[in-house]
Structure formats: C-alpha cells, structure tokens
Design a protein around this motif. Structure first.
Motif, PDB file in Angstrom:
ATOM      1  N   GLU A 148       0.832  -1.202   0.000  1.00  0.00           N
ATOM      2  CA  GLU A 148       0.000   0.000   0.000  1.00  0.00           C
ATOM      3  C   GLU A 148       0.869   1.256   0.000  1.00  0.00           C
ATOM      4  O   GLU A 148       1.983   1.240   0.532  1.00  0.00           O
ATOM      5  CB  GLU A 148      -0.867   0.013   1.261  1.00  0.00           C
ATOM      6  CG  GLU A 148      -1.865  -1.130   1.338  1.00  0.00           C
ATOM      7  CD  GLU A 148      -3.033  -0.948   0.403  1.00  0.00           C
ATOM      8  OE1 GLU A 148      -3.438   0.205   0.167  1.00  0.00           O
ATOM      9  OE2 GLU A 148      -3.535  -1.970  -0.111  1.00  0.00           O
ATOM     10  N   PRO A 149       0.353   2.348  -0.572  1.00  0.00           N
ATOM     11  CA  PRO A 149       1.060   3.615  -0.437  1.00  0.00           C
ATOM     12  C   PRO A 149       1.321   3.901   1.041  1.00  0.00           C
ATOM     13  O   PRO A 149       0.466   3.672   1.896  1.00  0.00           O
ATOM     14  CB  PRO A 149       0.081   4.624  -1.042  1.00  0.00           C
ATOM     15  CG  PRO A 149      -0.677   3.812  -2.064  1.00  0.00           C
ATOM     16  CD  PRO A 149      -0.845   2.459  -1.410  1.00  0.00           C
ATOM     17  N   GLY A 150       2.533   4.342   1.339  1.00  0.00           N
ATOM     18  CA  GLY A 150       2.935   4.612   2.714  1.00  0.00           C
ATOM     19  C   GLY A 150       3.600   3.442   3.413  1.00  0.00           C
ATOM     20  O   GLY A 150       4.154   3.597   4.495  1.00  0.00           O
ATOM     21  N   GLY A 190      14.183   4.730   6.797  1.00  0.00           N
ATOM     22  CA  GLY A 190      14.062   3.673   5.801  1.00  0.00           C
ATOM     23  C   GLY A 190      13.431   4.150   4.510  1.00  0.00           C
ATOM     24  O   GLY A 190      13.287   5.348   4.258  1.00  0.00           O
ATOM     25  N   THR A 191      13.027   3.179   3.704  1.00  0.00           N
ATOM     26  CA  THR A 191      12.436   3.445   2.395  1.00  0.00           C
ATOM     27  C   THR A 191      10.960   3.077   2.445  1.00  0.00           C
ATOM     28  O   THR A 191      10.594   2.006   2.917  1.00  0.00           O
ATOM     29  CB  THR A 191      13.159   2.647   1.303  1.00  0.00           C
ATOM     30  OG1 THR A 191      14.550   3.016   1.320  1.00  0.00           O
ATOM     31  CG2 THR A 191      12.583   2.925  -0.070  1.00  0.00           C
ATOM     32  N   TYR A 192      10.131   3.985   1.949  1.00  0.00           N
ATOM     33  CA  TYR A 192       8.680   3.832   1.996  1.00  0.00           C
ATOM     34  C   TYR A 192       8.081   3.997   0.599  1.00  0.00           C
ATOM     35  O   TYR A 192       8.613   4.746  -0.221  1.00  0.00           O
ATOM     36  CB  TYR A 192       8.060   4.902   2.893  1.00  0.00           C
ATOM     37  CG  TYR A 192       8.413   4.745   4.346  1.00  0.00           C
ATOM     38  CD1 TYR A 192       7.514   4.178   5.228  1.00  0.00           C
ATOM     39  CD2 TYR A 192       9.641   5.154   4.825  1.00  0.00           C
ATOM     40  CE1 TYR A 192       7.836   4.023   6.572  1.00  0.00           C
ATOM     41  CE2 TYR A 192       9.976   5.004   6.169  1.00  0.00           C
ATOM     42  CZ  TYR A 192       9.066   4.432   7.031  1.00  0.00           C
ATOM     43  OH  TYR A 192       9.393   4.263   8.351  1.00  0.00           O
ATOM     44  N   ILE A 193       6.947   3.337   0.370  1.00  0.00           N
ATOM     45  CA  ILE A 193       6.177   3.604  -0.838  1.00  0.00           C
ATOM     46  C   ILE A 193       5.603   5.014  -0.660  1.00  0.00           C
ATOM     47  O   ILE A 193       5.047   5.329   0.388  1.00  0.00           O
ATOM     48  CB  ILE A 193       5.034   2.579  -1.020  1.00  0.00           C
ATOM     49  CG1 ILE A 193       5.575   1.135  -1.047  1.00  0.00           C
ATOM     50  CG2 ILE A 193       4.226   2.894  -2.281  1.00  0.00           C
ATOM     51  CD1 ILE A 193       6.581   0.852  -2.138  1.00  0.00           C
ATOM     52  N   ARG A 194       5.748   5.835  -1.676  1.00  0.00           N
ATOM     53  CA  ARG A 194       5.241   7.212  -1.565  1.00  0.00           C
ATOM     54  C   ARG A 194       3.737   7.189  -1.295  1.00  0.00           C
ATOM     55  O   ARG A 194       3.003   6.451  -1.952  1.00  0.00           O
ATOM     56  CB  ARG A 194       5.520   7.991  -2.837  1.00  0.00           C
ATOM     57  CG  ARG A 194       6.995   8.325  -3.022  1.00  0.00           C
ATOM     58  CD  ARG A 194       7.199   9.085  -4.315  1.00  0.00           C
ATOM     59  NE  ARG A 194       6.368  10.270  -4.321  1.00  0.00           N
ATOM     60  CZ  ARG A 194       6.850  11.513  -4.244  1.00  0.00           C
ATOM     61  NH1 ARG A 194       8.145  11.719  -4.187  1.00  0.00           N
ATOM     62  NH2 ARG A 194       6.044  12.532  -4.246  1.00  0.00           N
ATOM     63  N   PRO A 195       3.282   7.997  -0.366  1.00  0.00           N
ATOM     64  CA  PRO A 195       1.850   8.013  -0.074  1.00  0.00           C
ATOM     65  C   PRO A 195       1.016   8.542  -1.240  1.00  0.00           C
ATOM     66  O   PRO A 195      -0.159   8.219  -1.365  1.00  0.00           O
ATOM     67  CB  PRO A 195       1.721   8.923   1.148  1.00  0.00           C
ATOM     68  CG  PRO A 195       3.039   9.541   1.364  1.00  0.00           C
ATOM     69  CD  PRO A 195       4.053   8.840   0.527  1.00  0.00           C
TER      70      PRO A 195
END
Length: 121
Positions: free
Chosen positions: A30-32, A72-77
């Motif tokens: 999921e985003p975020g 860390g690295t996150y999926i862009r919201p």
C-alpha cells in the motif's frame, strides 16, 4: 511482499525494482508502506546489498518510493497506482510484442494466442 530474482533474466536490481512496483500495482504494498531494509532484503534474496540499494534508488527516481533519512524506504503516499499499473502493462505488452515479432508472427496470431490462454482451464 515476496520477490524472486533470476540471474538469467536480466539485471537483478531491475528485477527487484519491477517486483516492488508490481506489488504496489496489485495492492500487495500500500502507499505509505515501509519496505524492508536493503540489508534484510539482500539476505532474503541472497544478493549483494548494493544491488538492493540500486533498486531502491531506481524506484525513488521513478517516483514510487521515498527515503526517509534514518527511518528507511517507503512507498510514496501519493504514488499513482493506476498510472503505475498502466506503465507495467505497457512494459509487459512491449516484451510480448517483441517475442511475437521474434517468432515471425503477426498481431492477429498474438491476439488469438492470448484468447486461447485466457479461455483455457
């Protein structure tokens, strides 16, 4: 997220990046969402951590992820999942078309093959 890499299928960092993008496109990420650390993912995939770092850098350049310093690295919201899904479909279509042409077939034959596969049990 379950990723697989094949040393025979092209650059591993690209396979990792495409795998993450596909997971986002199908809703498995999921985003975020936070991605595993580069070290943890490298251990899981049995690749060099620098390979995962290259994949994460590619994902960031493509606007899919963001790195939060120290976190860390996150999926862009704000990732556009529909646009990502469309881009992945176009990439798959280009690969399929190249394979069809390499076999000396035309689009009609390719379309018939897709219909046969879709209708198969």
């Amino acid at each position: 997220m379950k990723l697989r890499v094949d040393p025979e299928a092209g650059p591993i960092f690209e396979q990792i990046a495409e795998g993450v993008a596909a997971a986002v496109a199908r809703g498995a990420l999921e985003p975020g969402a936070k991605l595993p650390s580069a070290r943890a993912l490298a251990e899981e995939l049995r690749v060099n951590p620098n390979t995962v770092i290259r994949a994460f850098e590619l994902l960031e350049r493509e606007g899919i992820t963001e790195t939060r310093r120290g976190l860390g690295t996150y999926i862009r919201p704000d990732v556009d999942v529909d646009a990502l899904r469309s881009a992945l479909l176009q990439k798959a279509a280009r690969r399929y078309l190249a394979e069809v042409r390499a076999l000396g077939l035309d689009l009609r034959e390719a379309s018939e093959a897709l219909k046969e596969v879709e209708d198969a049990p």
